[in-house]
Structures are given as structure tokens and as C-alpha cells.
Design a protein around this motif. Structure first.
Motif, PDB file in Angstrom:
ATOM      1  N   LYS A 343       0.828  -1.210   0.000  1.00 29.47           N
ATOM      2  CA  LYS A 343       0.000   0.000   0.000  1.00 29.47           C
ATOM      3  C   LYS A 343       0.865   1.264   0.000  1.00 29.47           C
ATOM      4  O   LYS A 343       0.561   2.229  -0.685  1.00 29.47           O
ATOM      5  CB  LYS A 343      -0.909  -0.028   1.244  1.00 29.47           C
ATOM      6  N   GLY A 376       8.085   5.490   3.696  1.00 29.42           N
ATOM      7  CA  GLY A 376       8.777   5.583   4.978  1.00 29.42           C
ATOM      8  C   GLY A 376       7.902   6.227   6.053  1.00 29.42           C
ATOM      9  O   GLY A 376       6.808   6.731   5.775  1.00 29.42           O
ATOM     10  N   ILE A 385       2.467   4.348  15.569  1.00 30.26           N
ATOM     11  CA  ILE A 385       1.765   3.522  14.577  1.00 30.26           C
ATOM     12  C   ILE A 385       1.379   2.148  15.125  1.00 30.26           C
ATOM     13  O   ILE A 385       0.539   1.479  14.552  1.00 30.26           O
ATOM     14  CB  ILE A 385       2.612   3.346  13.288  1.00 30.26           C
ATOM     15  N   GLN A 391      -2.253   6.303  12.947  1.00 32.72           N
ATOM     16  CA  GLN A 391      -1.732   6.454  11.590  1.00 32.72           C
ATOM     17  C   GLN A 391      -0.648   7.519  11.652  1.00 32.72           C
ATOM     18  O   GLN A 391      -0.699   8.425  12.482  1.00 32.72           O
ATOM     19  CB  GLN A 391      -2.843   6.867  10.626  1.00 32.72           C
ATOM     20  N   ALA A 392       0.347   7.411  10.740  1.00 31.16           N
ATOM     21  CA  ALA A 392       1.515   8.293  10.843  1.00 31.16           C
ATOM     22  C   ALA A 392       1.107   9.764  10.824  1.00 31.16           C
ATOM     23  O   ALA A 392       1.581  10.552  11.611  1.00 31.16           O
ATOM     24  CB  ALA A 392       2.502   7.977   9.737  1.00 31.16           C
ATOM     25  N   GLY A 401      -6.251   5.576   2.799  1.00 27.67           N
ATOM     26  CA  GLY A 401      -7.353   4.902   3.507  1.00 27.67           C
ATOM     27  C   GLY A 401      -6.821   4.171   4.720  1.00 27.67           C
ATOM     28  O   GLY A 401      -5.800   4.542   5.288  1.00 27.67           O
ATOM     29  N   GLY A 402      -7.482   3.103   5.116  1.00 31.48           N
ATOM     30  CA  GLY A 402      -7.027   2.317   6.283  1.00 31.48           C
ATOM     31  C   GLY A 402      -7.576   2.895   7.580  1.00 31.48           C
ATOM     32  O   GLY A 402      -8.162   3.981   7.603  1.00 31.48           O
ATOM     33  N   GLY A 404      -5.748   2.184  10.785  1.00 29.05           N
ATOM     34  CA  GLY A 404      -4.756   2.247  11.860  1.00 29.05           C
ATOM     35  C   GLY A 404      -4.940   1.137  12.887  1.00 29.05           C
ATOM     36  O   GLY A 404      -4.541   1.280  14.033  1.00 29.05           O
ATOM     37  N   LEU A 407      -1.466  -2.620  12.539  1.00 26.76           N
ATOM     38  CA  LEU A 407      -0.206  -2.782  13.282  1.00 26.76           C
ATOM     39  C   LEU A 407      -0.464  -3.019  14.769  1.00 26.76           C
ATOM     40  O   LEU A 407       0.292  -3.725  15.427  1.00 26.76           O
ATOM     41  CB  LEU A 407       0.688  -1.555  13.109  1.00 26.76           C
TER      42      LEU A 407
HETATM   43  P1  ADP Z   1      -3.634   1.280   8.352  1.00 30.48           P
HETATM   44  O1  ADP Z   1      -2.656   0.784   7.351  1.00 30.48           O
HETATM   45  O2  ADP Z   1      -4.999   0.648   8.242  1.00 30.48           O
HETATM   46  O3  ADP Z   1      -3.706   2.768   8.455  1.00 30.48           O
HETATM   47  P2  ADP Z   1      -1.847   0.089  10.267  1.00 30.48           P
HETATM   48  O4  ADP Z   1      -1.997  -0.092  11.744  1.00 30.48           O
HETATM   49  O5  ADP Z   1      -1.583  -1.116   9.480  1.00 30.48           O
HETATM   50  O6  ADP Z   1      -3.167   0.800   9.810  1.00 30.48           O
HETATM   51  O7  ADP Z   1      -0.721   1.147  10.018  1.00 30.48           O
HETATM   52  C1  ADP Z   1      -0.678   2.322  10.812  1.00 30.48           C
HETATM   53  C2  ADP Z   1       0.088   3.406  10.113  1.00 30.48           C
HETATM   54  O8  ADP Z   1       1.475   3.075  10.037  1.00 30.48           O
HETATM   55  C3  ADP Z   1      -0.320   3.630   8.659  1.00 30.48           C
HETATM   56  O9  ADP Z   1      -1.451   4.461   8.583  1.00 30.48           O
HETATM   57  C4  ADP Z   1       0.922   4.299   8.102  1.00 30.48           C
HETATM   58  O10 ADP Z   1       0.940   5.670   8.466  1.00 30.48           O
HETATM   59  C5  ADP Z   1       2.055   3.609   8.856  1.00 30.48           C
HETATM   60  N1  ADP Z   1       2.630   2.472   8.099  1.00 30.48           N
HETATM   61  C6  ADP Z   1       2.422   1.155   8.317  1.00 30.48           C
HETATM   62  N2  ADP Z   1       3.163   0.400   7.452  1.00 30.48           N
HETATM   63  C7  ADP Z   1       3.848   1.250   6.698  1.00 30.48           C
HETATM   64  C8  ADP Z   1       4.793   1.089   5.631  1.00 30.48           C
HETATM   65  N3  ADP Z   1       5.170  -0.117   5.192  1.00 30.48           N
HETATM   66  N4  ADP Z   1       5.316   2.212   5.072  1.00 30.48           N
HETATM   67  C9  ADP Z   1       4.944   3.439   5.521  1.00 30.48           C
HETATM   68  N5  ADP Z   1       4.063   3.662   6.518  1.00 30.48           N
HETATM   69  C10 ADP Z   1       3.513   2.590   7.100  1.00 30.48           C
END
Ligand code: ADP
Length: 589
Positions: A343, A376, A385, A391-392, A401-402, A404, A407
Motif C-alpha cells: 500500500k 517511509g 503507529i 496512523q503516521a 485509507g485504512g 490504523g 499494526l
Molecule cells: P492502516 O494501514 O490501516 O492505516 P496500520 O496499523 O496497518 O493501519 O498502520 C498504521 C500506520 O502506520 C499507517 O497508517 C501508516 O501511516 C504507517 N505504516 C504502516 N506500514 C507502513 C509502511 N510499510 N510504510 C509506511 N508507513 C507505514
């Protein structure tokens, strides 16, 4: 005065000492002790003063007093409290603290001592120092209000012994007092601890109750939301199987993908609540990590292709072909991390690595990594995160989208399995998630997984399937799917009707909803199995639980009731087809 004075004094001291160790309160015992001495010595008053702790210059206060009948009591005389030794009589403190007795005629004293003594009608006075553990702590005094008595050395010596006895008694009393204060303190703290424990137990009970309520609510919600979603996703599947004009197919595909994301979100929330309430069941099973990873990566092939991203994966030689761990949870973690990597990456690629180390103790430590060359994550966001809904930054949601949750679930799953997860990332360059998970080497070689039975040459023609569900939409959808598969189908709207139809017989496979009014799927299955036992000639039907309640304990209940397998809604044509195939295979085998 009688002749044998020293003996009389010694006897009085001995009697007084006995009184001092008699049971009863300390104040009463000391008064009796002083009375014993006072009567024997034939004085008007006997008393003792104690030095005031911490006073400088040193002062003393009267603590206890015995008076002969008709003599004024001075115990509560304020002048006799906090008297300074040096003010009374220069050298008095030095004399007494050196252990020397002190006696004199009042008329030979100077004010203010003289005034104080005369006010009490005293003519002659004798004071014996009290020492305890070598420390000067006060004195015993005797007042003669009748004669100007000159105290003899042997009298004073005998009385000094009494003062030493009182010193020990005072010390013992102080120790007892501090011990009883300590005991009181301990009893108090014990009481507080007990009441805290009681509160904690009540809180635990309340939270357990709340937890149970939450779980029931979740199971209910899971059912309530999955049921209509079941209809949405299932019917779009059926629609897509029709030959739709292109633009309609696109619209229906969008509906299906929205339905699937909603389903993913519900599963995430359910997972999170289950982990948080400690109800996430971990299943330690022998499995192949390579196979599991292959399946996860295969599911991302279309996404990788459409974004033109490369994918490399490496499973180190130290990872055994078979090991014991929770394959479902590991798959879930990889699924989340690889999904995120794709993504958040628009150029370059994703790489996945699994290695194993063997720390002492027979365990294995799986060392896993998912890295990408994507956008990144800024350093200041890297801890956030892993939190729920973390979310970042706010633009992430708008762009990608997503929710949060992914993770947060990964972290909780990894930690629940006894591992750790961390992230290293540089904005603009890429991100690498690393996690460890303990696992065990499989003892025996795993039996080959039964392969999916091959499709019969004539498809499912002639296969009789009964669909049981109280929701008409679900029944319509099931009938649609079964018709597409070429099965003959019948429907029942509750468990009792299902059991009646099953008695009439002839069903190869029964898809049984679990939660139904009147007679639920568990009860219906028990009735059907009983009928089959009573009629040995009848081939048992292959009963598949079909439920929106994805909790594992529900699966156990279904299997215990006599069902053969357990599918969760929403209904998918491929899963229904595979279940029917397994049913036929079982009937044939
Ligand atoms: P979502 O992806 O549904 O927003 P996650 O908990 O999986 O929720 O991820 C939380 C946040 O961490 C994401 O919104 C993004 O900001 C950051 N993040 C996670 N994986 C990555 C990645 N591989 N590269 C960049 N940012 C990431």
C-alpha cells in the motif's frame, strides 16, 4: 525511727520491685511501687520525674505520684512540668546524671527551688537518679513534710536500688508501648490490605462480568453485521457470475470490494477486542511456514502486478520444514505487514525474510522481516503507529485509507505469542518491520494434508443439499449458489423443520445455520444424528455449520453436536463448492 532501718528499706525495695512486675497497667503499678517505698520510708510524698525527650537545656516533668493521707497532691501542678534542672539548682543535673543521689533541707536551698518546695510544705527532700541502659532518664523523689530529715547514706543507697528497678520497668514499658503501637500499625495495614484486596477482587469480578458482556455483545454484533454483509457480498458474487456489461461489472466489483473492506474492518475490530479481553485463542499446530508464506504472498500477486512492484522472499535454511507454532496468527501478521508494504510503496519492491535461531532450551526463535522501498515513516511517528487507530499523519488516511488497526493487532499478536516487533524506517527511502516469534521443532513428520477432492465428472448433478437458515435473504443466496453449482436444493427456516426434512431423508449435505429461533442448529444436528442412528440403513448427511459467529468456542460446540465442519459467513461460492465436494467424498468413501 526503728533501729534496723537498712533491712526495712531493703525489704521495702524488694516488695516494691515485686509490685512493679505485677500484671496490670504501668501507671497503677508505678503508683503502688511508689506507695510501697513511701510508706516504708515514712515520707509525705514519693514520685518520679522523667526527662523531657529532646529538651535542651534539659527539662523534666512529674509523671507519677503517691501521697500519704492528708497530704496535697502535686501531680497536676503545672510548675512541676518542664522544669529546667539548671534553673532549679546549679549542678543538680551533673550530680544526678553522674549517678549520685541528691538530698537536702529546704531551708538550705535557694530560690526558685526553695519557693517551689516550700509551696508544697516540704522540709527535707531526697532524689535518686534513674538510669536505663546507661542513660540518665529522670529521678525518684521523696518529700518529708514533717521533719527536717537528714538522709543517711545507707538509706539513700537502698533507695537507689529501687530507682534502678524503676529505670528497667520504664524502659520495658516503653518497648511494650512501641511494640503494641507497631502491632496496631501492622493490624491496621493488614486491615487496609485486606480491604484493598476485597476491592480488587470486586473490581476483577466486575470487569470479568463486563468482559463477558462485551464478548456476548461482540458475538452478537459479529452476527448482526456479518449477516447482511453476507447478502451483499454473496449476491455480488452471483451477479458477477452472470455475463454483465462491462460498466455494470465494474460497479458490482466496487460493491464487492467495499463489502470485503467492511468485512475486514469488522474482523479487525473483533480480533482486537478478543485480544484485549484475553479471549484470543492461540493454536499451536505443526505447520509449514514456507507453505503459509507462499499462500500469503500469492494472494498479493494481483496487487503487486498492478503496481509493478517486485517481490523477493527468502526463508533461511535454519527454518525447519515443519515447526509448531500458530500458523493462522503468523499468516495474519505477514498479511498485514505485506499489505501495508504494498500500500505504501509506489516504486521498487517488497522483500520478505524468515530466519531462525536456536536459543538454549529447545525452542526456536523465528526472526522475520518485511521491508519495502516506500514512503517511509518519520522517526517521531514510529512508536505511535503500533497503537490502536495510530496512523503516521492525518494525510495518510486521505491518501491511502485504512484505519490504523493492523499494526496494533500485529503487535498484540506478536506479544501474545511471546515475541517482539519493531520498525526501522527512513522517510522517502523505505520501511522495515522486524518481529520475532518463539516456535518449536515438530516432533514427528506431519501427515499429508488431505487434498481437495477432485470435481466429479458430472459436477454436482444429483447431489441433494439442504440449506437451513432463518434469514430469507441467506436462503435465497444459498439456493442461488447451489443452483449455480448444479445441486438439487431444499430449504428449511428453522432447526425443527430441518430435522423433519432430514427424516424424510436423502440429503448428502446440510448447510446448517447455528443461531436460529425455536430450535437452533446445534439442537437440530443432535436430532438428525439421533435419527440416523435409529435408522442404520440411512447414510449420514455431511453437516456443515454456517455461522456468522466466528468465535472458536462456537466451532467446538458445533463439532461436539455432531457437525462435520464449520464455515463462517459471508457465504462464498468457492467455499460452498469445496464443502459440498468434501461431503460427497465422505459419502463415497
Ligand atoms: P492502516 O494501514 O490501516 O492505516 P496500520 O496499523 O496497518 O493501519 O498502520 C498504521 C500506520 O502506520 C499507517 O497508517 C501508516 O501511516 C504507517 N505504516 C504502516 N506500514 C507502513 C509502511 N510499510 N510504510 C509506511 N508507513 C507505514
Amino acid at each position: 525511727m526503728p533501729e534496723n532501718l537498712p533491712q526495712r528499706y531493703l525489704q521495702a525495695v524488694a516488695d516494691a520491685m515485686t509490685v512493679l512486675i505485677e500484671p496490670g497497667g504501668f501507671a497503677a503499678a508505678t503508683t503502688r511501687f511508689l506507695g510501697c517505698l513511701g510508706e516504708a520510708v515514712e515520707v509525705a510524698r514519693a514520685y518520679y520525674f522523667e526527662n523531657d525527650p529532646g529538651s535542651n537545656p534539659m527539662t523534666c516533668s512529674q509523671r507519677c505520684e503517691w501521697v500519704r493521707e492528708g497530704v496535697s497532691r502535686e501531680l497536676h501542678n503545672p510548675i512541676l512540668q518542664h522544669m529546667s534542672y539548671e534553673d532549679l539548682f546549679p549542678g543538680m543535673l551533673a550530680t544526678l546524671s553522674a549517678g549520685t543521689t541528691f538530698s537536702m533541707l529546704v531551708r538550705n536551698t535557694e530560690p526558685p527551688l526553695r519557693e517551689i518546695l516550700e509551696a508544697q510544705n516540704i522540709l527535707s527532700i531526697a532524689l535518686m537518679p534513674i538510669h536505663s541502659h546507661g542513660e540518665f532518664i529522670g529521678f525518684i523523689g521523696f518529700d518529708d513534710c514533717d521533719t527536717e530529715r537528714i538522709w543517711k547514706d545507707e538509706e539513700l543507697e537502698s533507695l537507689r536500688a529501687a530507682a534502678a528497678g524503676l529505670g528497667s520497668a520504664i524502659m520495658r514499658h516503653k518497648m511494650e508501648e512501641s511494640m503494641s503501637a507497631r502491632t496496631e500499625e501492622l493490624t491496621m495495614s493488614r486491615r487496609v490490605a485486606l480491604s484493598l484486596m476485597e476491592d480488587a477482587q470486586k473490581a476483577v469480578a466486575a470487569s470479568e462480568q463486563a468482559n463477558t458482556a462485551k464478548s456476548a455483545f461482540l458475538a452478537m454484533m459479529s452476527h448482526e453485521i456479518r449477516t447482511p454483509l453476507n447478502g451483499v457480498i454473496g449476491f455480488t458474487d452471483l451477479l458477477l457470475a452472470e455475463n454483465l456489461p462491462d460498466h455494470q461489472e465494474e460497479l458490482v466489483s466496487t460493491i464487492r470490494s467495499c463489502g470485503n473492506s467492511l468485512l475486514g474492518l469488522i474482523s479487525d475490530i473483533l480480533d482486537l477486542s478478543k485480544i484485549e479481553s484475553g479471549r484470543m485463542e492461540m493454536e499451536m499446530l505443526p505447520c509449514s511456514l514456507r507453505e503459509g508464506l507462499r499462500e500469503v504472498l500469492a494472494s498479493f500477486e494481483p496487487a503487486l502486478r498492478s503496481k509493478k512492484l517486485t517481490l523477493t522472499s527468502h526463508v533461511g535454511d535454519a527454518v525447519p520444514a515443519e515447526l509448531v507454532t500458530d500458523p493462522k496468527r503468523i499468516r495474519q501478521i505477514f498479511f498485514n505487514l505485506v499489505g501495508n508494504a504494498i500500500k505504501f510503496t509506489s516504486e521498487g519492491g517488497i522483500s520478505v525474510r524468515i530466519d531462525a535461531t536456536a536459543p538454549p532450551g529447545g525452542r526456536l526463535l523465528l526472526d522475520c522481516e518485511v521491508s519495502d522501498t516506500g514512503i517511509g515513516i518519520p522517526a517521531e511517528e514510529q512508536q505511535r503507529i503500533f497503537e490502536v487507530f495510530g496512523q503516521a499523519d492525518p494525510s495518510i488516511h486521505r491518501r491511502f485509507g485504512g484505519t490504523g488497526l493492523g499494526l496494533a493487532i500485529c503487535r498484540k499478536l506478536v506479544e501474545a505469542m511471546g515475541g517482539k516487533i519493531s520498525v526501522e524506517s527512513e522517510p522517502g527511502k523505505g520501511t522495515s518491520f522486524k518481529f520475532t516469534i518463539p516456535a518449536y521443532r515438530a516432533q514427528k513428520s506431519r501427515q499429508a494434508e488431505p487434498s481437495e477432492p477432485a470435481l466429479r465428472p458430472n459436477g454436482f448433478r444429483g447431489v441433494r443439499v439442504l440449506a437451513v437458515d432463518d434469514v430469507p435473504t441467506n436462503l435465497r443466496l444459498m439456493t442461488g449458489i447451489l443452483k449455480k453449482l448444479g445441486c438439487e436444493s431444499a430449504t428449511a427456516a428453522d432447526g425443527r423443520q430441518a430435522a423433519q426434512l432430514a427424516e424424510e431423508g436423502g440429503f448428502d449435505v446440510i448447510f446448517m445455520d447455528v443461531l436460529m429461533p425455536l430450535c437452533d442448529g446445534l439442537e437440530a444436528t443432535r436430532m438428525i444424528r439421533k435419527l440416523e442412528q435409529e435408522n442404520a440403513a440411512r447414510k449420514p448427511a455431511y453437516i456443515v455449520a454456517l455461522t456468522a459467529d466466528a468465535f472458536a468456542e462456537n466451532k467446538t460446540r458445533c463439532l461436539e453436536a455432531g457437525m462435520d465442519e464449520f464455515l463462517t459467513k459471508p457465504l462464498r461460492m468457492d467455499l460452498i463448492r469445496a464443502a459440498v465436494q468434501r461431503g460427497i467424498k465422505m459419502a463415497e468413501g
